[in-house]
Each structure stands twice: as structure tokens, then as C-alpha cells.
Design a protein around this motif. Structure first.
Motif, PDB file in Angstrom:
ATOM      1  N   GLU A 154       0.869  -1.228  -0.078  1.00  0.00           N
ATOM      2  CA  GLU A 154      -0.004   0.090  -0.041  1.00  0.00           C
ATOM      3  C   GLU A 154       0.967   1.435   0.061  1.00  0.00           C
ATOM      4  O   GLU A 154       0.481   2.354  -0.566  1.00  0.00           O
ATOM      5  N   LEU A 155       2.160   1.224   0.644  1.00  0.00           N
ATOM      6  CA  LEU A 155       2.851   2.354   0.929  1.00  0.00           C
ATOM      7  C   LEU A 155       3.520   2.590  -0.709  1.00  0.00           C
ATOM      8  O   LEU A 155       3.569   3.792  -1.230  1.00  0.00           O
ATOM      9  N   ILE A 156       3.786   1.598  -1.664  1.00  0.00           N
ATOM     10  CA  ILE A 156       4.197   1.800  -2.845  1.00  0.00           C
ATOM     11  C   ILE A 156       3.272   2.306  -3.696  1.00  0.00           C
ATOM     12  O   ILE A 156       3.534   3.257  -4.694  1.00  0.00           O
ATOM     13  N   ALA A 157       1.993   1.884  -3.595  1.00  0.00           N
ATOM     14  CA  ALA A 157       0.909   2.406  -4.436  1.00  0.00           C
ATOM     15  C   ALA A 157       0.728   4.031  -3.883  1.00  0.00           C
ATOM     16  O   ALA A 157       0.532   4.875  -4.879  1.00  0.00           O
ATOM     17  N   ARG A 158       0.729   4.194  -2.760  1.00  0.00           N
ATOM     18  CA  ARG A 158       0.690   5.561  -2.368  1.00  0.00           C
ATOM     19  C   ARG A 158       1.896   6.281  -3.013  1.00  0.00           C
ATOM     20  O   ARG A 158       1.668   7.566  -3.352  1.00  0.00           O
ATOM     21  N   LEU A 159       2.812   5.708  -3.149  1.00  0.00           N
ATOM     22  CA  LEU A 159       4.034   6.668  -3.409  1.00  0.00           C
ATOM     23  C   LEU A 159       4.092   6.829  -4.803  1.00  0.00           C
ATOM     24  O   LEU A 159       4.290   8.103  -5.458  1.00  0.00           O
ATOM     25  N   LEU A 160       3.683   5.716  -5.735  1.00  0.00           N
ATOM     26  CA  LEU A 160       3.583   6.107  -7.184  1.00  0.00           C
ATOM     27  C   LEU A 160       2.529   6.673  -7.581  1.00  0.00           C
ATOM     28  O   LEU A 160       2.369   7.221  -8.683  1.00  0.00           O
ATOM     29  N   ALA A 161       1.351   7.212  -6.675  1.00  0.00           N
ATOM     30  CA  ALA A 161       0.278   7.928  -6.926  1.00  0.00           C
ATOM     31  C   ALA A 161       0.635   9.439  -6.654  1.00  0.00           C
ATOM     32  O   ALA A 161      -0.121  10.296  -7.117  1.00  0.00           O
ATOM     33  N   GLN A 162       2.029   9.737  -6.334  1.00  0.00           N
ATOM     34  CA  GLN A 162       2.232  11.127  -6.048  1.00  0.00           C
ATOM     35  C   GLN A 162       2.370  11.822  -7.277  1.00  0.00           C
ATOM     36  O   GLN A 162       3.145  11.292  -8.228  1.00  0.00           O
ATOM     37  N   PRO A 163       2.093  13.132  -7.389  1.00  0.00           N
ATOM     38  CA  PRO A 163       2.339  13.841  -8.626  1.00  0.00           C
ATOM     39  C   PRO A 163       3.767  14.119  -9.041  1.00  0.00           C
ATOM     40  O   PRO A 163       4.490  14.500  -7.973  1.00  0.00           O
ATOM     41  N   GLY A 164       4.110  14.042 -10.313  1.00  0.00           N
ATOM     42  CA  GLY A 164       5.554  14.206 -10.565  1.00  0.00           C
ATOM     43  C   GLY A 164       6.495  13.231 -10.076  1.00  0.00           C
ATOM     44  O   GLY A 164       7.525  13.543 -10.092  1.00  0.00           O
ATOM     45  N   ILE A 165       6.018  12.114  -9.506  1.00  0.00           N
ATOM     46  CA  ILE A 165       6.989  11.177  -9.005  1.00  0.00           C
ATOM     47  C   ILE A 165       8.040  10.537  -9.760  1.00  0.00           C
ATOM     48  O   ILE A 165       8.941  10.241  -9.519  1.00  0.00           O
ATOM     49  N   THR A 166       7.542  10.467 -11.339  1.00  0.00           N
ATOM     50  CA  THR A 166       8.559   9.749 -12.337  1.00  0.00           C
ATOM     51  C   THR A 166       9.715  11.101 -12.819  1.00  0.00           C
ATOM     52  O   THR A 166      10.469  10.609 -13.489  1.00  0.00           O
ATOM     53  N   GLU A 167       9.591  12.288 -12.136  1.00  0.00           N
ATOM     54  CA  GLU A 167      10.469  13.375 -12.746  1.00  0.00           C
ATOM     55  C   GLU A 167      12.001  13.000 -12.520  1.00  0.00           C
ATOM     56  O   GLU A 167      12.648  13.285 -13.070  1.00  0.00           O
ATOM     57  N   GLY A 168      12.080  12.227 -11.318  1.00  0.00           N
ATOM     58  CA  GLY A 168      13.418  12.268 -10.821  1.00  0.00           C
ATOM     59  C   GLY A 168      14.115  10.767 -11.107  1.00  0.00           C
ATOM     60  O   GLY A 168      15.163  10.666 -10.896  1.00  0.00           O
TER      61      GLY A 168
END
Length: 343
Positions: free
Chosen positions: A26-40
């Protein structure tokens, strides 16, 4: 860093779901739902498909991914706006009893982490960020070492000094001894280990983006030994190590009594603290910010990070787990992965 950059300019960061019975999915789902998470980073999630679906359901998040069949495909992706997803088959839903340490879950964690490290060995992965695991489950599932760090070091062929760092914002801590009985901590103290720990945390902080960190070294005994009345480790071991480190050009001070050293760091005087044993630093860091802390596996050829908290079996499946520490662990993996990529 923006997604207009080519994939080769962004580090490949592998994420794992952690222990299937805990809060990791559930933490990884919440992490990857963050806006702009793939920018870095060019993200690749590695884990079992059913578990990933379960994690999203618990977190009430739906995360689109791009399916890949190998880690080798990830770096060359033309578009990195979606995380890549590499499905594994390590544990079945019927084998998992939520909120319990189980051999099947521990073995699955080991399998996924080993696969990510294999990718790092081949140059396909620049950093790894893993969701919380459970040491008891891993030992039931085949872990032969005292902790995951020692497994990582052996698997990656590390022969030099390595240790865990615990971080909270701009403050990092290292320790000379770790997951051993407290009665054995004094025997682990040596000038060489203190110097190794200090050099490693200093270099690692610089690799994470802090270009001029200052390091404080903790005493071992109460009141810093009181001039030898309450122990001589400071006089015979720690002070000579600090003097030699300072002579080599590392900005380091100490030893300071462990019950006041974190006040100096809180005031901004130091960005790193080298402690002599596990709880000397862990109690302070967790009191200062339990829900934000990160563990960095120091001294490995690939950066590996994880939230400093555990699998939280008591709240697993309730959808209330705090994502902040996982987000911080991911950000550090991105920074250190970028530095590794640039070398």
C-alpha cells in the motif's frame, strides 16, 4: 529534472513491494500516485502482480504502469512518464496471512531483492528502494545473515567496510556496531572501525548532494567517560580516531556525550553523527521523526534505501500507513542513483 530528458539521463530506480503481509504494497501504491513522482527517475516496480493490485486497492489508488519483461528493457524506454512494471512470481495469495511473519513472505522478499541486485550488477539498475521487510520472516525464508545489509554485501561481493545509515532530513547517522547484543558492543569498538564509519558517511552524504557536511562522533560511555573514571574507550580509541580523521582533512569533532550530541545536530552544527552502537542513534532519530526517517545501506556498489520503520503488522491492510518515509527513501535513491550514473 523533467521528463523531457532522455531516459539515459535519469537513473533507473528499482522499487519493491516489501513483505506481502505488511504495509509495503500500500505504501508503494501511495508513493507512485504522488504527482510528478517519475520526474526524478526512470522507475521500475518489481513484484508480484496480485500483490501490486492488492496494494493499490488498500491504498485506494490506481497507478498506470508500462509492463516490461526484463530489467534490461527499462533504461531504453522512450517515455518514462509511467513507471515500468516487471511482474514476478514469488508468493501466492493463499500463502500469505496478513500481519504475521511467514517464511513464504520472507523468501519472496529475498528473491525480488536478489533480482534487483542482479540488475545492478549488470548495469541495468542505478539504485534500489525497497518497501519495509521483516527480519524474522526473512530468516524463516532463508536469510543466513543477521540482517539484510549483510546479505546485500555478500551478494554484491563487498569486501570493504559497510554499515547502515539512518537519516532524517539533512541529518544522517552511522553506527560502529549494529544488530548485535549490547554486551558485545564494546568489543566491536576500534579506531579503524570508527574511521571507516566516518569516512563512509562523509563520502555518502556528499554523494547524496551535501557538498560540505560536518561530522560529529559520539562517545561510548556515560558523560563521555568522565576523563577515564567511567571508561577509557574515549581516551584510548575514539579520540585518536577523531584526531587522525581531522588530520586527513575530514571536518569531524568529538567525542561528544551521546545524551547531548543530537542537540548539536538539531542546532545545525553537524549533518552527520557517528554513534558507537545501534540504540545510541536509533532512539534519537526515531523520536525526532519516526514517520520520516530513512535507512541507507552504506558501502555498497549500488545505492539501496528503505523507510526506517518496519512492516507495521498492526495496521497492515487498513489503508492508514504514512507514506512520508517511503517518499524520502525514494528521493534519496534518486539523488544517489543520479550521482552513480554520472560517475
Amino acid at each position: 529534472m523533467s521528463n523531457t530528458q532522455t531516459p539515459a539521463q535519469k537513473p533507473v530506480v528499482a522499487l519493491t513491494l516489501g513483505d506481502a503481509a505488511g504495509i509495503g504494497p500500500e505504501l508503494i501504491a501511495r508513493l507512485l500516485a504522488q504527482p510528478g513522482i517519475t520526474e526524478g527517475a526512470n522507475i521500475v516496480l518489481v513484484g508480484d502482480a496480485w500483490l501490486w493490485q492488492q496494494g493499490q486497492a488498500i491504498a485506494k489508488q490506481t497507478v498506470a504502469t508500462q509492463v516490461v519483461t526484463s530489467l534490461a528493457e527499462v533504461r531504453g524506454r522512450a517515455d518514462t512518464r509511467l513507471p515500468a512494471f516487471l511482474a514476478t512470481d514469488t508468493v501466492q495469495a493463499a500463502q500469505v496471512q496478513r500481519s504475521q511473519a511467514q517464511a513464504a513472505c520472507g523468501a519472496a522478499v529475498l528473491t525480488v531483492l536478489n533480482r534487483c541486485m542482479d540488475g545492478a550488477k549488470r548495469g541495468e539498475v542505478d539504485a534500489i528502494c525497497f518497501a519495509p521487510l521483516n527480519k524474522q520472516a526473512m530468516k524463516l525464508g532463508g536469510l543466513k545473515h543477521e540482517d539484510e545489509l549483510h546479505h546485500f554485501a555478500e551478494y554484491l561481493g563487498v569486501t570493504g567496510y559497510f554499515c547502515e545509515f539512518n537519516t532524517l532530513g539533512d541529518l544522517w547517522t552511522a553506527r560502529v556496531s549494529s544488530h548485535i547484543p549490547l554486551k558485545d558492543a564494546a568489543a566491536m569498538l576500534s579506531k579503524e572501525r570508527i574511521m571507516d564509519a566516518t569516512r563512509l558517511i562523509y563520502a555518502s552524504l556528499k554523494a547524496s548532494g551535501n557538498h560540505s557536511p560536518k561530522v560529529a562522533v559520539a562517545a561510548f560511555n556515560p558523560h563521555g567517560g568522565d576523563g577515564g573514571v567511567c571508561g577509557r574507550e574515549e581516551i584510548d580509541i575514539i579520540e585518536p580516531a577523531v584526531a587522525q580523521l581531522r588530520a586527513s582533512g575530514i571536518p569531524v569533532d568529538g567525542p561528544f556525550p551521546a545524551d547531548t550530541i543530537f542537540l548539536k545536530a538539531q542546532a545545525g552544527q553537524y549533518q552527520a553523527i557517528v554513534t558507537m552502537y545501534h540504540d545510541q542513534g536509533q532512539i534519537a532519530i526515531k523520536l525526532l521523526g519516526f514517520s520520516k526517517g530513512v535507512t541507507v545501506q552504506g558501502g555498497l556498489p549500488v545505492p539501496i534505501t528503505t523507510p526506517a520503520h518496519g512492516t507495521a503488522y498492526d495496521i497492515a491492510g487498513q489503508g492508514v500507513a504514512d507514506v512520508n518515509a517511503t517518499l524520502n527513501a525514494y528521493k534519496i535513491a534518486c539523488r544517489m542513483g543520479q550521482a552513480a550514473l554520472a560517475r
